[in-house]
Design a protein around this motif. Sequence first.
Motif, PDB file in Angstrom:
ATOM      1  N   GLY A   1      39.700 -27.878 -41.699  1.00  0.00           N
ATOM      2  CA  GLY A   1      38.729 -28.973 -41.746  1.00  0.00           C
ATOM      3  C   GLY A   1      38.697 -29.613 -43.129  1.00  0.00           C
ATOM      4  N   CYS A   2      38.612 -30.927 -43.136  1.00  0.00           N
ATOM      5  CA  CYS A   2      38.504 -31.629 -44.418  1.00  0.00           C
ATOM      6  C   CYS A   2      37.939 -33.030 -44.173  1.00  0.00           C
ATOM      7  CB  CYS A   2      39.865 -31.740 -45.099  1.00  0.00           C
ATOM      8  SG  CYS A   2      41.065 -32.686 -44.173  1.00  0.00           S
ATOM      9  N   VAL A   3      37.631 -33.703 -45.261  1.00  0.00           N
ATOM     10  CA  VAL A   3      37.145 -35.078 -45.165  1.00  0.00           C
ATOM     11  C   VAL A   3      38.100 -35.996 -45.926  1.00  0.00           C
ATOM     12  CG1 VAL A   3      35.287 -36.673 -45.811  1.00  0.00           C
ATOM     13  CG2 VAL A   3      34.722 -34.383 -44.971  1.00  0.00           C
ATOM     14  N   VAL A   4      38.643 -36.974 -45.218  1.00  0.00           N
ATOM     15  CA  VAL A   4      39.433 -38.025 -45.873  1.00  0.00           C
ATOM     16  C   VAL A   4      38.491 -39.211 -46.040  1.00  0.00           C
ATOM     17  CG1 VAL A   4      41.406 -39.584 -45.652  1.00  0.00           C
ATOM     18  CG2 VAL A   4      41.594 -37.227 -44.815  1.00  0.00           C
ATOM     19  N   TRP A   5      38.100 -39.476 -47.267  1.00  0.00           N
ATOM     20  CA  TRP A   5      37.088 -40.516 -47.526  1.00  0.00           C
ATOM     21  C   TRP A   5      37.782 -41.781 -48.025  1.00  0.00           C
ATOM     22  CZ3 TRP A   5      31.735 -39.964 -46.806  1.00  0.00           C
ATOM     23  CH2 TRP A   5      30.972 -41.064 -47.210  1.00  0.00           C
TER      24      TRP A   5
ATOM     25  N   SER B   1      38.701 -29.989 -50.282  1.00  0.00           N
ATOM     26  CA  SER B   1      38.630 -30.527 -48.923  1.00  0.00           C
ATOM     27  C   SER B   1      37.948 -31.893 -48.850  1.00  0.00           C
ATOM     28  CB  SER B   1      37.976 -29.530 -47.962  1.00  0.00           C
ATOM     29  OG  SER B   1      36.688 -29.229 -48.392  1.00  0.00           O
ATOM     30  N   PHE B   2      37.683 -32.498 -49.991  1.00  0.00           N
ATOM     31  CA  PHE B   2      37.222 -33.890 -50.017  1.00  0.00           C
ATOM     32  C   PHE B   2      38.355 -34.712 -50.622  1.00  0.00           C
ATOM     33  CE2 PHE B   2      35.191 -37.637 -51.784  1.00  0.00           C
ATOM     34  CZ  PHE B   2      34.266 -37.988 -50.806  1.00  0.00           C
ATOM     35  N   ILE B   3      38.958 -35.529 -49.792  1.00  0.00           N
ATOM     36  CA  ILE B   3      40.143 -36.269 -50.236  1.00  0.00           C
ATOM     37  C   ILE B   3      39.770 -37.748 -50.297  1.00  0.00           C
ATOM     38  CG2 ILE B   3      42.554 -36.815 -49.646  1.00  0.00           C
ATOM     39  CD1 ILE B   3      41.924 -33.976 -47.861  1.00  0.00           C
ATOM     40  N   GLU B   4      39.630 -38.225 -51.503  1.00  0.00           N
ATOM     41  CA  GLU B   4      39.199 -39.612 -51.673  1.00  0.00           C
ATOM     42  C   GLU B   4      40.424 -40.522 -51.717  1.00  0.00           C
ATOM     43  OE1 GLU B   4      36.770 -40.106 -55.151  1.00  0.00           O
ATOM     44  OE2 GLU B   4      36.057 -42.065 -54.540  1.00  0.00           O
ATOM     45  N   VAL B   5      40.437 -41.492 -50.823  1.00  0.00           N
ATOM     46  CA  VAL B   5      41.563 -42.429 -50.750  1.00  0.00           C
ATOM     47  C   VAL B   5      41.048 -43.811 -51.160  1.00  0.00           C
ATOM     48  CG1 VAL B   5      43.315 -43.478 -49.256  1.00  0.00           C
ATOM     49  CG2 VAL B   5      42.561 -41.121 -48.835  1.00  0.00           C
TER      50      VAL B   5
END
Length: 337
Positions: free
Chosen positions: A160-164, A258-262
């Motif tokens: 689980g992760c967040v692609v922001w 697990s917070f991946i800021e794009v």
Amino acid sequence: MDARLPARPPRPRARAPVRLPFAASTATRRAGWWCPRDPRVDPSGRGACAFASPGRCPRLAVAHLNRSPASNLGLHPRRPLLPRLPAAGTRTRVTGDESCDGRPLVECTGDRSVEEQPEHAGVEGKALKMSSTVPKSSNIFWHDCPVGKTDRQKLLKQKGCVVWITGLSGSGKSTLACTLGRELHTRGKLAYVLDGDNLRHGLNKDLGFKAEDRAENIRRVGEVAKLFADAGLVCIASLISPYRRDRESCRALLSDSSFIEVFLNMSLELCEARDPKGLYKLARAGKIKGFTGIDDPYEAPLNCEIEIKEVDGVCPPPAEMAGQVVTYLEEKGFLHE
Ligand SMILES: Nc1ncnc2c1ncn2[C@@H]1O[C@H](COP(=O)(O)OS(=O)(=O)O)[C@@H](OP(=O)(O)O)[C@H]1O
Ligand SMILES: Nc1ncnc2c1ncn2[C@@H]1O[C@H](COP(=O)(O)OP(=O)(O)O)[C@@H](O)[C@H]1O
């Protein structure tokens, strides 16, 4: 006792302070206690800022100290954030579940100031107001379930992760989110898109575009994204999320990796030329006030995980942008058990 004297009302009994309902850090330990309607803090019982000396702790600054004290008052163990706090030398304290306008009240007796944390000063010239995430009740408990995140990740064979995804209106956030969602689906990976525009039709339909509304918008989506990541999904959040501080608060909700800021780093010129909804035109004509990039700021990330840029005014095609994110997820092991 002299019968002519009016009976003195009984002194309210001081309630013992309870510990702050979030992880302790140095700041927490220093700053203190959560005392719902503690008469020592709030003798009026109305949530006034009883200890504050007016010049140092203006009531508004107190009542509207607005995000989670855990993050905003420098209490978060990893990423201390401070909004517009009173002058250095004062200290902070959450005083209870009521305030003059219904928000939890934070007693300003703290010892850190914005000046000491310039990177967290927020949007220049704007006093951001955010709804507090201080629980309204002290009688709440965390209930653990026997099936945890690790079990779910095993089941899904992914992490689980967040692609922001952040960027100006028209920079291609929704396009990237959907392309990435489709690509992951094709690979048999479970993903879910939280799109700012879409969420404003439901969960966030009560919010506008004032700074405090945007902050609350981001906070809610950050919390929901965290739940999706905990469920084991790749959660793709695509919102303008213009303020650095709000994005950092979302990052602080998750483990760092697990917070991946794009960052969709497209120029205003490109976005304005696209203008698929005609909003830039309206904003330029003064028909929309506070439009990001026109008369409301966009704060570019300083340390994002992925930056996608236009080259000579040309943006990489959606599949290429999504490919860049997939490669990152692969390399970091999110697409495996
Ligand atoms: N004032 C103003 N500023 C910026 N955007 C505006 C505004 N008013 C309406 N819109 C439309 O709302 C979409 C952005 O919603 P978000 O939830 O992503 O915004 S924010 O993160 O809270 O700033 C945004 O969608 P995208 O173009 O997909 O970004 C716009 O369509
Ligand atoms: N990589 C891209 N290359 C060319 N056009 C794009 C690309 N990404 C998005 N677009 C176009 O730009 C416009 C804005 O894209 P959108 O995804 O709606 O942006 P946002 O969600 O950031 O507002 C749309 O018309 C879309 O088709």
